[in-house]
Design a protein around this motif. Sequence first.
Motif, PDB file in Angstrom:
ATOM      1  N   LEU A 117      50.189  31.711  41.632  1.00  0.00           N
ATOM      2  CA  LEU A 117      49.979  30.220  41.489  1.00  0.00           C
ATOM      3  C   LEU A 117      50.680  29.957  41.571  1.00  0.00           C
ATOM      4  N   HIS A 118      50.929  28.697  42.843  1.00  0.00           N
ATOM      5  CA  HIS A 118      51.991  27.994  42.455  1.00  0.00           C
ATOM      6  C   HIS A 118      52.072  26.416  42.039  1.00  0.00           C
ATOM      7  N   SER A 119      50.697  26.403  42.167  1.00  0.00           N
ATOM      8  CA  SER A 119      50.413  25.353  41.054  1.00  0.00           C
ATOM      9  C   SER A 119      50.496  24.641  39.988  1.00  0.00           C
ATOM     10  N   GLN A 120      50.142  23.767  39.067  1.00  0.00           N
ATOM     11  CA  GLN A 120      50.330  23.850  37.689  1.00  0.00           C
ATOM     12  C   GLN A 120      48.913  23.682  37.760  1.00  0.00           C
ATOM     13  N   ALA A 121      47.637  23.110  38.138  1.00  0.00           N
ATOM     14  CA  ALA A 121      46.693  23.001  38.160  1.00  0.00           C
ATOM     15  C   ALA A 121      46.028  24.421  38.130  1.00  0.00           C
ATOM     16  N   GLY A 122      46.197  25.652  39.171  1.00  0.00           N
ATOM     17  CA  GLY A 122      45.773  26.684  39.914  1.00  0.00           C
ATOM     18  C   GLY A 122      46.260  28.024  38.185  1.00  0.00           C
ATOM     19  N   ARG A 123      47.580  27.626  37.998  1.00  0.00           N
ATOM     20  CA  ARG A 123      48.268  28.233  37.057  1.00  0.00           C
ATOM     21  C   ARG A 123      46.879  27.951  35.490  1.00  0.00           C
ATOM     22  N   VAL A 124      46.245  27.134  35.232  1.00  0.00           N
ATOM     23  CA  VAL A 124      45.753  26.406  33.724  1.00  0.00           C
ATOM     24  C   VAL A 124      44.469  27.100  34.260  1.00  0.00           C
ATOM     25  N   ALA A 125      43.831  26.633  36.074  1.00  0.00           N
ATOM     26  CA  ALA A 125      42.860  27.556  36.342  1.00  0.00           C
ATOM     27  C   ALA A 125      42.636  28.880  36.013  1.00  0.00           C
ATOM     28  N   ALA A 126      43.975  29.559  36.269  1.00  0.00           N
ATOM     29  CA  ALA A 126      44.061  30.505  35.995  1.00  0.00           C
ATOM     30  C   ALA A 126      43.815  31.518  34.572  1.00  0.00           C
ATOM     31  N   ILE A 127      44.510  30.968  33.342  1.00  0.00           N
ATOM     32  CA  ILE A 127      44.391  31.241  32.061  1.00  0.00           C
ATOM     33  C   ILE A 127      42.693  30.792  31.766  1.00  0.00           C
ATOM     34  N   CYS A 128      42.157  29.710  31.743  1.00  0.00           N
ATOM     35  CA  CYS A 128      41.182  29.631  31.666  1.00  0.00           C
ATOM     36  C   CYS A 128      40.405  30.463  31.764  1.00  0.00           C
ATOM     37  N   GLY A 129      39.839  31.076  32.868  1.00  0.00           N
ATOM     38  CA  GLY A 129      39.141  32.428  33.453  1.00  0.00           C
ATOM     39  C   GLY A 129      39.426  32.855  32.998  1.00  0.00           C
ATOM     40  N   LEU A 130      40.832  33.692  32.620  1.00  0.00           N
ATOM     41  CA  LEU A 130      41.172  34.701  31.740  1.00  0.00           C
ATOM     42  C   LEU A 130      40.291  34.843  30.689  1.00  0.00           C
ATOM     43  N   LEU A 131      40.562  33.340  29.683  1.00  0.00           N
ATOM     44  CA  LEU A 131      40.411  33.269  28.654  1.00  0.00           C
ATOM     45  C   LEU A 131      38.683  33.423  28.486  1.00  0.00           C
ATOM     46  N   ALA A 132      38.438  33.316  29.884  1.00  0.00           N
ATOM     47  CA  ALA A 132      36.532  32.947  29.153  1.00  0.00           C
ATOM     48  C   ALA A 132      36.174  34.471  29.851  1.00  0.00           C
ATOM     49  N   ILE A 133      36.905  35.351  30.850  1.00  0.00           N
ATOM     50  CA  ILE A 133      36.025  36.441  30.384  1.00  0.00           C
ATOM     51  C   ILE A 133      36.873  37.446  29.234  1.00  0.00           C
ATOM     52  N   LEU A 134      37.619  37.190  28.552  1.00  0.00           N
ATOM     53  CA  LEU A 134      38.356  37.798  27.546  1.00  0.00           C
ATOM     54  C   LEU A 134      37.651  37.238  25.816  1.00  0.00           C
ATOM     55  N   PHE A 135      36.776  35.872  25.824  1.00  0.00           N
ATOM     56  CA  PHE A 135      35.816  35.855  24.764  1.00  0.00           C
ATOM     57  C   PHE A 135      34.204  36.341  25.553  1.00  0.00           C
ATOM     58  N   ALA A 136      34.164  36.474  26.892  1.00  0.00           N
ATOM     59  CA  ALA A 136      32.662  38.001  27.313  1.00  0.00           C
ATOM     60  C   ALA A 136      32.830  39.002  27.009  1.00  0.00           C
ATOM     61  N   LEU A 137      33.979  39.548  27.432  1.00  0.00           N
ATOM     62  CA  LEU A 137      34.292  41.006  26.398  1.00  0.00           C
ATOM     63  C   LEU A 137      33.745  41.046  24.425  1.00  0.00           C
ATOM     64  N   MET A 138      34.247  40.103  24.273  1.00  0.00           N
ATOM     65  CA  MET A 138      34.488  39.818  22.948  1.00  0.00           C
ATOM     66  C   MET A 138      33.081  39.978  22.224  1.00  0.00           C
TER      67      MET A 138
END
Length: 182
Positions: free
Chosen positions: A2-23
């Motif tokens: 991911l080369h843009s800051q917005a893309g990184r933020v979106a990826a981190i938010c997506g991973l956190l959402a997956i982590l929350f759903a798994l919890m």
Amino acid sequence: MLHSQAGRVAAICGLLAILFALMIGLGTATPAPELGDYPDGDALAQHPANHIGESVQVTGSVTGTEPVEIAVEYEYAASGEYHSGTLMITVRNVDTAVAEGESLQVYGTFGPDRTITAENSVRVPAVNYTAMYVVSALAGLWTLCRLVCGWRLNWQTGALCRREKPLRPIQALRTRVQEVRA
């Protein structure tokens, strides 16, 4: 990558959402003995009569040795109320010598009057927990030191970049303080 800051933020938010759903998903799972997930202290405290004659697995602190008695901590939510406490369980057929204060993990059959007939038990000396925390803290500090010495944060892009020349630990600390002040 991911080369843009917005893309990184979106990826981190997506991973956190997956982590929350798994919890949430795994946190609501009920014991499944056929999968090796046996009722534990929480299930025994909530509905002890439902598990009489079933295989259970609990871990607790040894509070007595004749007979072996363990204190199993539990916490669960039922009907909108939070319950927590300590469940005192008597363990029969313990095949290892235990002392008060040690941790004992027991697998066996749950019986009436909060007893477990042990089929297998494992004793964990209290010093093992201290050693585990000390080793984990040292490993965390070593990893942090390696990260600070070998990498730097590019504040414009929000990315970690490898240093051209790795720093010594004292240099890394001074450089980090100067970067934060700037």
